[in-house]
Design an enzyme around this catalytic site. Structure first.
Site, PDB file in Angstrom:
ATOM      1  N   HIS A 269       7.352  63.200  11.505  1.00  0.00           N
ATOM      2  CA  HIS A 269       8.226  63.446  10.352  1.00  0.00           C
ATOM      3  C   HIS A 269       7.745  62.554   9.207  1.00  0.00           C
ATOM      4  O   HIS A 269       7.031  61.579   9.417  1.00  0.00           O
ATOM      5  CB  HIS A 269       9.680  63.170  10.717  1.00  0.00           C
ATOM      6  CG  HIS A 269      10.276  64.210  11.612  1.00  0.00           C
ATOM      7  ND1 HIS A 269      11.328  65.016  11.240  1.00  0.00           N
ATOM      8  CD2 HIS A 269       9.948  64.604  12.873  1.00  0.00           C
ATOM      9  CE1 HIS A 269      11.632  65.850  12.216  1.00  0.00           C
ATOM     10  NE2 HIS A 269      10.809  65.615  13.226  1.00  0.00           N
TER      11      HIS A 269
ATOM     12  N   ASN B  98       9.752  67.638   8.957  1.00  0.00           N
ATOM     13  CA  ASN B  98       8.478  67.512   9.661  1.00  0.00           C
ATOM     14  C   ASN B  98       7.323  67.506   8.671  1.00  0.00           C
ATOM     15  O   ASN B  98       7.468  67.877   7.508  1.00  0.00           O
ATOM     16  CB  ASN B  98       8.294  68.705  10.613  1.00  0.00           C
ATOM     17  CG  ASN B  98       9.336  68.758  11.698  1.00  0.00           C
ATOM     18  OD1 ASN B  98      10.505  69.026  11.441  1.00  0.00           O
ATOM     19  ND2 ASN B  98       8.931  68.520  12.922  1.00  0.00           N
TER      20      ASN B  98
ATOM     21  N   HIS C 126       3.687  64.942  16.665  1.00  0.00           N
ATOM     22  CA  HIS C 126       4.803  65.598  15.965  1.00  0.00           C
ATOM     23  C   HIS C 126       5.433  64.561  15.031  1.00  0.00           C
ATOM     24  O   HIS C 126       6.309  63.795  15.429  1.00  0.00           O
ATOM     25  CB  HIS C 126       5.820  66.079  17.015  1.00  0.00           C
ATOM     26  CG  HIS C 126       6.996  66.806  16.470  1.00  0.00           C
ATOM     27  ND1 HIS C 126       7.249  68.131  16.761  1.00  0.00           N
ATOM     28  CD2 HIS C 126       8.020  66.403  15.669  1.00  0.00           C
ATOM     29  CE1 HIS C 126       8.372  68.504  16.163  1.00  0.00           C
ATOM     30  NE2 HIS C 126       8.854  67.465  15.503  1.00  0.00           N
TER      31      HIS C 126
ATOM     32  N   CYS D 299      16.482  64.788  10.983  1.00  0.00           N
ATOM     33  CA  CYS D 299      17.155  64.283  12.183  1.00  0.00           C
ATOM     34  C   CYS D 299      18.612  64.032  11.848  1.00  0.00           C
ATOM     35  O   CYS D 299      18.914  63.198  10.989  1.00  0.00           O
ATOM     36  CB  CYS D 299      16.498  62.988  12.670  1.00  0.00           C
ATOM     37  SG  CYS D 299      17.324  62.275  14.119  1.00  0.00           S
TER      38      CYS D 299
ATOM     39  N   ARG E 188      12.197  76.937  14.802  1.00  0.00           N
ATOM     40  CA  ARG E 188      13.187  76.316  15.696  1.00  0.00           C
ATOM     41  C   ARG E 188      13.586  74.930  15.221  1.00  0.00           C
ATOM     42  O   ARG E 188      14.720  74.683  14.831  1.00  0.00           O
ATOM     43  CB  ARG E 188      12.638  76.233  17.133  1.00  0.00           C
ATOM     44  CG  ARG E 188      13.661  75.636  18.109  1.00  0.00           C
ATOM     45  CD  ARG E 188      13.011  75.168  19.401  1.00  0.00           C
ATOM     46  NE  ARG E 188      11.986  74.165  19.192  1.00  0.00           N
ATOM     47  CZ  ARG E 188      12.252  72.862  18.962  1.00  0.00           C
ATOM     48  NH1 ARG E 188      13.487  72.442  18.882  1.00  0.00           N
ATOM     49  NH2 ARG E 188      11.260  72.006  18.803  1.00  0.00           N
ATOM     50  N   ASP E 189      12.630  74.004  15.198  1.00  0.00           N
ATOM     51  CA  ASP E 189      12.927  72.614  14.872  1.00  0.00           C
ATOM     52  C   ASP E 189      13.363  72.461  13.419  1.00  0.00           C
ATOM     53  O   ASP E 189      14.319  71.756  13.108  1.00  0.00           O
ATOM     54  CB  ASP E 189      11.682  71.766  15.149  1.00  0.00           C
ATOM     55  CG  ASP E 189      11.962  70.273  15.079  1.00  0.00           C
ATOM     56  OD1 ASP E 189      13.145  69.901  14.979  1.00  0.00           O
ATOM     57  OD2 ASP E 189      11.017  69.496  15.119  1.00  0.00           O
TER      58      ASP E 189
END
Length: 298
Positions: free
Chosen positions: A210, A250, A208, A241, A9-10
């Site tokens: 990055h 990530n 979480h 992002c 997803r991300d």
């Protein structure tokens, strides 16, 4: 120790090219084949707007569900839902866990979600309450916990207020997002201490990170030493992002697993199978994985 895969997803939502839903489905399904401890994979978003206010294929949810079918047998597959309508779609497909998304900063909330922080929290409440009443776990994602591309350094108090608000709504796990990858180990400890002082222990938190400045693994190690046991990561280091163009993906799941195994932590993850999945995915999207472990092992 729980490795929480966010790549399907991300990670994949940040790709400029359209990624076929069949390709998106594979990494999370493979998570169920990698080991007993690697049982959560964030798979889909029940929204046409998504986190980036950009169209996303709604057919992914249909391909993945029902969530008690063979494809996802034994895998907790949370679905990101923005509102009550999204929750109903997720429930109709048999989702057993959902997630909501808010920002710790006002500017990012306006630019990314199209509403104020307060409105985003109110919309999250419309999801969290009914989901918890139906027995679902709810994960709360909080973005911009350490830095914002417009506001700069983020006030720890603002992050604490946002996280506490989601906790009071009923979220069972709160994920602290370093959305643009600017966090340092000292900032991680300071935020965890502030949340602890506000009554939120490490057992309810996830991190979480990055890897924009190459600090994701260092920040993760500090969080683990502080008692956090759930870490978000993305296969092959996918992600980024769209509002901070220098931000990279990530924390790579393979790099995390390599580090954890080196520390003697039994993750239950089959690292060679994970590497093979990320290499396969890199071929499908047309770029090599950012993971150092994938590079070393292929």
């Amino acid at each position: 120790m729980e490795v929480y895969e966010v790549g399907p997803r991300d990670g994949l939502q940040n790709e400029s090219a359209v990624v076929p839903v069949e390709v998106k489905a594979e990494p999370g399904a493979a998570a169920g084949r990698r080991g007993a401890a690697h049982r959560r994979a964030s798979r889909a978003s029940c929204t046409r707007a998504g986190c980036r206010r950009r169209p996303t294929p709604s057919s992914l949810l249909d391909l993945l569900g029902p969530f008690d079918g063979d494809l996802l047998a034994g895998v907790r597959a949370p679905v990101l839902v923005p509102n009550a309508r999204g929750l109903e779609r997720a429930l109709a497909r048999g989702a057993r866990e959902v997630a909501v998304f808010v920002s710790a900063t006002e500017t990012f909330a306006q630019r990314n979600l199209g509403r104020s922080r307060a409105d985003a929290l109110a919309m999250a409440a419309d999801v969290v309450g009914p989901a918890r009443e139906r027995g679902l776990d709810v994960r709360g994602y909080v973005s911009m916990c350490f830095g914002d591309p417009w506001e700069g350094d983020v006030d720890v108090a603002a992050v604490v207020d946002t996280v506490v608000a989601l906790a009071e709504q009923g979220c069972t796990r709160l994920s602290l997002g370093d959305t643009i990858g600017v966090a340092t180990p000292g900032q991680v400890v300071a935020l965890l201490d502030a949340l602890d002082a506000a009554g939120l222990g490490r057992d309810r938190l996830a991190v979480h990170f990055h890897d924009t400045y190459g600090q994701a693994l260092s920040n993760t190690l500090v969080a683990l030493q502080q008692g956090v046991t759930t870490v978000d990561a993305s296969a092959g280091g996918l992600g980024g992002c769209p509002f901070a163009m220098s931000a990279t993906g990530n924390l790579a799941t393979e790099d995390l697993v390599w580090r954890l195994h080196g520390l003697g932590i039994d993750t239950g993850v089959d690292l060679p199978a994970l590497v093979a999945t990320s290499a396969w995915l890199g071929e499908r999207i047309g770029r090599a994985p950012a993971s150092r472990a994938v590079t070393a092992l292929t």
